[in-house]
Write a protein that holds these residues in place. Structure first.
Motif, mmCIF file in Angstrom:
data_model
loop_
_atom_site.group_PDB
_atom_site.id
_atom_site.type_symbol
_atom_site.label_atom_id
_atom_site.label_comp_id
_atom_site.label_asym_id
_atom_site.label_seq_id
_atom_site.Cartn_x
_atom_site.Cartn_y
_atom_site.Cartn_z
ATOM 1 N N HIS A 137 0.837 -1.191 0.000
ATOM 2 C CA HIS A 137 0.000 0.000 0.000
ATOM 3 C C HIS A 137 0.882 1.255 0.000
ATOM 4 O O HIS A 137 2.107 1.189 0.146
ATOM 5 N N ASN A 139 0.149 4.069 2.056
ATOM 6 C CA ASN A 139 -0.249 4.886 3.200
ATOM 7 C C ASN A 139 0.798 4.840 4.319
ATOM 8 O O ASN A 139 0.473 4.720 5.493
ATOM 9 N N LYS A 142 0.663 8.267 6.430
ATOM 10 C CA LYS A 142 -0.650 8.859 6.642
ATOM 11 C C LYS A 142 -1.194 8.480 8.023
ATOM 12 O O LYS A 142 -0.831 7.441 8.576
ATOM 13 N N GLY A 144 -4.125 7.436 9.023
ATOM 14 C CA GLY A 144 -5.034 6.307 9.115
ATOM 15 C C GLY A 144 -6.443 6.734 9.507
ATOM 16 O O GLY A 144 -6.821 7.903 9.378
#
Length: 206
Positions: A137, A139, A142, A144
């Motif tokens: 992924h 992310n 980030k 979340g």
């Protein structure tokens, strides 16, 4: 006795103590600070003194502050701070607060403004660990999920998120005062203190 002095952070260096151990210290050029106003319970409802620090040209002082300094009989100063004292009647305008007053002090509290870092993400601002880096992924940095679904169906107040970081008042308590140089108005404080070079700091007896 006035338990606070204003100073300017010069930077960091290292010194050796009596046991030949290296001690990292922050060098602060503190004072001399001059008392520019005295407040008492009879006149103001509380006891405090106003101390000033830093030279400033008279042409850069506005008329209200020029009258304030003239009434106190002191030279204009760049920075002014109010310090609570036990008895205001024991002080008078024109008194000086120097680093020599801190000669027997072992620990101090340092108050300053931290370095501004602008808009930062959650990993730098709140020490989030981030997501797994070995997965496919994207992310990684980030924050979340930020809330629940059915209840309370909103983002809770006070949630740690990205935003403005730094440039805030910070107090670091119980720092060891390693050395005081009365001739050069220097204080050597163990460890780091808030702010960058030439930043204004307030040093208070712990």
């Amino acid at each position: 006795m006035v338990n606070t002095i204003l100073g300017r952070k010069l930077g960091m260096t290292q010194v050796w103590d009596e046991d030949d151990n290296v001690v990292p210290v922050t060098v602060v050029q503190a004072g001399p600070c001059v008392v520019s106003q005295v407040k008492t319970k009879a006149t103001d409802g509380y006891d405090a003194v106003q101390i000033g620090f830093g030279d400033i040209k008279a042409k850069h002082v506005n008329k209200p502050m020029s009258g304030h300094f003239a009434a106190a009989g002191v030279e204009p100063m760049r920075f002014l701070r109010e310090v609570r004292v036990p008895e205001g009647e024991e002080h008078a305008t024109g008194e000086k607060v120097t680093v020599a007053d801190f000669a027997d002090v072992k620990t101090v509290d340092v108050i300053g403004t931290s370095k501004g870092k602008g808009f930062q993400g959650t990993m730098k601002r709140w020490n989030f660990s981030g997501a797994d880096w070995h997965r496919s992924h994207k992310n990684h940095r980030k924050p979340g999920s930020i809330g629940q679904c059915a209840y309370p169906a909103r983002v809770r107040k006070g949630l740690h998120m990205a935003g403005h970081y730094g440039n805030a008042r910070v107090t670091v308590k119980n720092l060891k005062l390693v050395r005081v140089d009365a001739e050069q108005n220097l204080m050597l404080i163990k460890g780091a203190v808030p702010g960058g070079k030439n930043a204004l700091v307030s040093i208070r007896m712990a």
